[in-house]
Design an enzyme around this catalytic site. Structure first.
Site, PDB file in Angstrom:
ATOM      1  N   LYS A 197       6.499  -2.350  -4.073  1.00 10.39           N
ATOM      2  CA  LYS A 197       7.892  -1.914  -3.988  1.00 10.39           C
ATOM      3  C   LYS A 197       8.835  -3.087  -4.317  1.00 10.39           C
ATOM      4  O   LYS A 197       9.741  -2.960  -5.106  1.00 10.39           O
ATOM      5  CB  LYS A 197       8.160  -1.382  -2.573  1.00 10.39           C
ATOM      6  N   GLU A 203       0.445 -11.778  -2.200  1.00  8.47           N
ATOM      7  CA  GLU A 203      -0.951 -11.375  -2.445  1.00  8.47           C
ATOM      8  C   GLU A 203      -1.042 -10.578  -3.749  1.00  8.47           C
ATOM      9  O   GLU A 203      -1.904 -10.827  -4.604  1.00  8.47           O
ATOM     10  CB  GLU A 203      -1.478 -10.492  -1.298  1.00  8.47           C
ATOM     11  N   GLY A 257       7.630   1.268   2.497  1.00 12.05           N
ATOM     12  CA  GLY A 257       6.323   0.990   1.888  1.00 12.05           C
ATOM     13  C   GLY A 257       5.221   1.857   2.487  1.00 12.05           C
ATOM     14  O   GLY A 257       4.407   2.449   1.777  1.00 12.05           O
ATOM     15  N   ARG A 258       5.186   1.961   3.825  1.00 13.65           N
ATOM     16  CA  ARG A 258       4.106   2.718   4.484  1.00 13.65           C
ATOM     17  C   ARG A 258       4.321   4.224   4.407  1.00 13.65           C
ATOM     18  O   ARG A 258       3.523   4.984   4.956  1.00 13.65           O
ATOM     19  CB  ARG A 258       3.936   2.233   5.928  1.00 13.65           C
ATOM     20  N   GLU A 343       3.115  -0.750  12.286  1.00 16.76           N
ATOM     21  CA  GLU A 343       4.252  -1.394  11.609  1.00 16.76           C
ATOM     22  C   GLU A 343       5.552  -0.645  11.965  1.00 16.76           C
ATOM     23  O   GLU A 343       6.616  -1.244  12.000  1.00 16.76           O
ATOM     24  CB  GLU A 343       4.019  -1.396  10.091  1.00 16.76           C
ATOM     25  N   HIS A 374     -21.375   4.451  17.687  1.00 17.64           N
ATOM     26  CA  HIS A 374     -22.372   3.417  17.948  1.00 17.64           C
ATOM     27  C   HIS A 374     -21.749   2.029  17.933  1.00 17.64           C
ATOM     28  O   HIS A 374     -22.446   1.037  17.760  1.00 17.64           O
ATOM     29  CB  HIS A 374     -23.514   3.522  16.928  1.00 17.64           C
ATOM     30  N   LYS A 501       5.764 -13.597   5.982  1.00 20.75           N
ATOM     31  CA  LYS A 501       5.914 -13.787   4.536  1.00 20.75           C
ATOM     32  C   LYS A 501       6.797 -15.001   4.260  1.00 20.75           C
ATOM     33  O   LYS A 501       6.582 -15.753   3.316  1.00 20.75           O
ATOM     34  CB  LYS A 501       6.574 -12.556   3.901  1.00 20.75           C
TER      35      LYS A 501
HETATM   36  O1  F6P Z   1       3.267  -5.355   5.471  1.00 18.03           O
HETATM   37  C1  F6P Z   1       4.603  -5.565   5.118  1.00 18.03           C
HETATM   38  C2  F6P Z   1       4.969  -4.787   3.887  1.00 18.03           C
HETATM   39  O2  F6P Z   1       6.315  -5.008   3.623  1.00 18.03           O
HETATM   40  C3  F6P Z   1       4.652  -3.296   3.997  1.00 18.03           C
HETATM   41  O3  F6P Z   1       5.631  -2.574   4.652  1.00 18.03           O
HETATM   42  C4  F6P Z   1       4.449  -2.939   2.578  1.00 18.03           C
HETATM   43  O4  F6P Z   1       3.776  -1.730   2.433  1.00 18.03           O
HETATM   44  C5  F6P Z   1       3.658  -4.137   2.089  1.00 18.03           C
HETATM   45  O5  F6P Z   1       4.225  -5.248   2.752  1.00 18.03           O
HETATM   46  C6  F6P Z   1       3.655  -4.339   0.604  1.00 18.03           C
HETATM   47  O6  F6P Z   1       4.944  -4.532   0.110  1.00 18.03           O
HETATM   48  P1  F6P Z   1       5.275  -4.337  -1.438  1.00 18.03           P
HETATM   49  O7  F6P Z   1       4.988  -2.927  -1.781  1.00 18.03           O
HETATM   50  O8  F6P Z   1       6.727  -4.692  -1.565  1.00 18.03           O
HETATM   51  O9  F6P Z   1       4.392  -5.279  -2.200  1.00 18.03           O
END
Ligand code: F6P
Length: 540
Positions: A197, A203, A257-258, A343, A374, A501
């Protein structure tokens, strides 16, 4: 406005809790043979059984009154109307608009159209790689909401995919992850979907750069855009990375995002099952939206699930909640809900910024049964924590073996065992019947005794279809929303993760410095760990 614990129903619920805490669910079932009818709801392909909870009719009446006193009806309307309910970021949370296909805003309809065209071109092989070969491998690069939703959808719906593509997911920054995957792939037939987003997540960008280098290595310095798609709310950043607007699908600030699997973030699902299947997924979620918005609270599955959670968390001091799908295809579901719930509701202040003095979001954990059985179910049966469980069962019409019967019976037997338990007296009797000497039987009995009276919900799907999966995910989204609404928290921001972050670049910089001990902004433990890592790096 009165806070949750100041509402008139709160002390009544406290007293009610005292009254029924010693009562057992087993006795409730003996007293009322129609308990299941009383505490279950059927909605399309989903049967929700909440009869194995420590509740009476009065509990539900009081909890629904608490919801009304907390202005839940107004808060639900505010969600659907697009009010700025994410107050710390001054945004609405409009994921429900993404799945209301008839009334969706024009930009959503256009995005779906573009997604449909891309899906068709890739599936009918008119979208070719830079050397003219059709795409065979899809690799989604993203993390959090840009990873877990598509992963869940692709795994859950695999049996209805046409197997045109093999699909992979890369989320972790550990290069072992990406290297392990690309090792098996042919760059000429591989497409990377960079899902972010913000298009700033470290990462995801680090992995996207590795992917780009890997493509260049084999395909040379040609135009690689045929191997890249971006899904983002920051198309300018995607373009700077080398992905043209024609290969970029949009996302908007008003989609968390979630909560984004309903947007183009769901592209891998559409690629695997086709766009019609993806529409069914949206339709299922929309059906749950309508149910949530209009059903009476006594029949409203997300509201009931949320209130049951509040009952345990705020009156029984419960801190954990387990989700156990007895369905291999739903193995990713607990992970998905873990992010969605923790979150969203891992918060300690109200929307107004006041510190909260009651428990909020629980620790969510789980994995597919029978594996979970288990692993951690022992603690749920005999440990000192009270941990409510959601058992998710699903019929599998394609499985005619007796595995399916065993799987369903396993889930049901765990729910029954948690509820019934086994008294010490009963254990002793069984041991004596098995010819144990009295002294040994007495010694063993307390170990084999199970307290029981441990609650669970059962959610039974007719089948794991795109529609039912959409309903199931939306159900949990709304459960989370209702809990956040009653706790008066903002379920749509995530400043805690944002802080992590923020610290990252400084520590990356510190790792490359010759002497971190002079850095006053970094604590001594972190400094020593960096030094330890630096020495390992030089000796390896
Ligand atoms: O975990 C934090 C977060 O901001 C989430 O809410 C989101 O889904 C994820 O990082 C990835 O963010 P982006 O889609 O901006 O890379």
């Amino acid at each position: 406005m009165k806070h949750l614990t100041q509402l008139p129903t709160w002390p009544v619920l406290k007293a009610h809790h005292q009254d029924i805490a010693p009562e057992t669910m087993q006795q409730y079932f003996l007293d009322n043979p129609t308990r299941f009818e009383l505490f279950s709801v059927q909605l399309s392909g989903l049967l929700f059984d909440y009869s194995k909870n420590r509740i009476t009719e009065q509990t539900i009446q009081l909890l629904t009154q608490l919801a009304i006193d907390s202005h839940l009806p107004e808060k639900i309307e505010a969600l659907f109307s697009g009010d700025s309910i994410n107050q710390s970021e001054h945004r609405p949370a409009l994921h429900t608009r993404l799945r209301d296909r008839q009334n969706a805003p024009i930009e959503v309809k256009n995005a779906l159209k573009k997604m449909s065209q891309i899906t068709q071109r890739l599936r009918n092989q008119s979208w070719l790689g830079s050397t003219g070969k059709p795409i065979e491998h899809i690799v989604n690069i993203g993390i959090g909401g840009s990873h877990l939703g598509p992963l869940l959808g692709v795994e859950a719906l695999a049996p209805i995919s046409n197997n045109r593509f093999s699909c992979y997911f890369i989320s972790n920054i550990d290069s072992d992850h990406i290297n392990q995957i690309v090792h098996h792939l042919d760059p000429e037939t591989t497409l990377f979907i960079i899902s972010s987003k913000s298009f700033t997540t470290s990462e995801t960008l680090a992995n996207a750069h590795i992917a780009l280098a890997w493509l260049h290595q084999t395909l040379g310095q040609t135009d690689l855009s045929q191997h890249l798609i971006a899904i983002t709310a920051a198309p300018d950043l995607a373009q700077r990375f080398g992905i043209p607007p024609s290969h970029t699908l949009p996302l908007w600030e008003w989609v968390g995002g979630r909560y984004s699997v309903w947007s183009a973030i769901g592209l891998p699902i559409a690629l695997m099952i086709g766009i019609e299947g993806f529409y069914q997924f949206l339709n299922g979620a929309h059906a749950m939206d309508e149910h949530f918005r209009y059903a009476a609270y006594s029949q409203n599955i997300p509201v009931l699930m949320a209130l049951l959670g509040i009952w345990y968390i705020n009156f029984f001091d419960v801190t954990h909640h387990a989700i156990i799908p007895y369905s291999h295809r739903l193995n990713q579901f607990p992970r998905y809900i873990q992010q969605a719930d923790m979150e969203s509701n891992g918060k300690q202040v109200t929307q107004q910024g006041d510190l909260i003095h009651y428990l909020t979001g629980p620790v969510i954990f789980g994995q597919q049964g029978c594996d979970g059985q288990h692993a951690f179910l022992q603690l749920l049966h005999q440990g000192t924590h009270l941990i409510p469980v959601d058992f998710i069962l699903a019929n599998n019409p394609n499985d005619s073996s007796n595995h399916q019967d065993m799987l369903i019976a396993s889930g049901l037997s765990q729910a029954e065992a948690l509820m019934k338990g086994k008294s010490e007296k009963q254990v002793l009797r069984e041991l004596l019947e098995a010819n144990y000497p009295m002294d040994q039987a007495k010694q063993l009995a307390p170990h084999k005794m199970l307290p029981g009276n441990r609650p669970s919900n059962i959610l039974f799907l007719d089948e794991v279809t795109p529609f039912n999966l959409g309903m199931l995910i939306a159900l949990y989204e709304h459960k989370i929303f209702v809990q956040g609404a009653l706790w008066e928290i903002n379920s749509f921001d995530q400043w805690g993760v944002a802080f992590g972050k923020q610290l990252l670049p400084r520590l990356i910089e510190a790792i490359s410095m010759p002497d971190v001990s002079t850095l006053t902004d970094i604590d001594s433990s972190t400094q020593r760990m960096i030094k330890h890592y630096q020495s390992l790096k030089t000796t390896s």
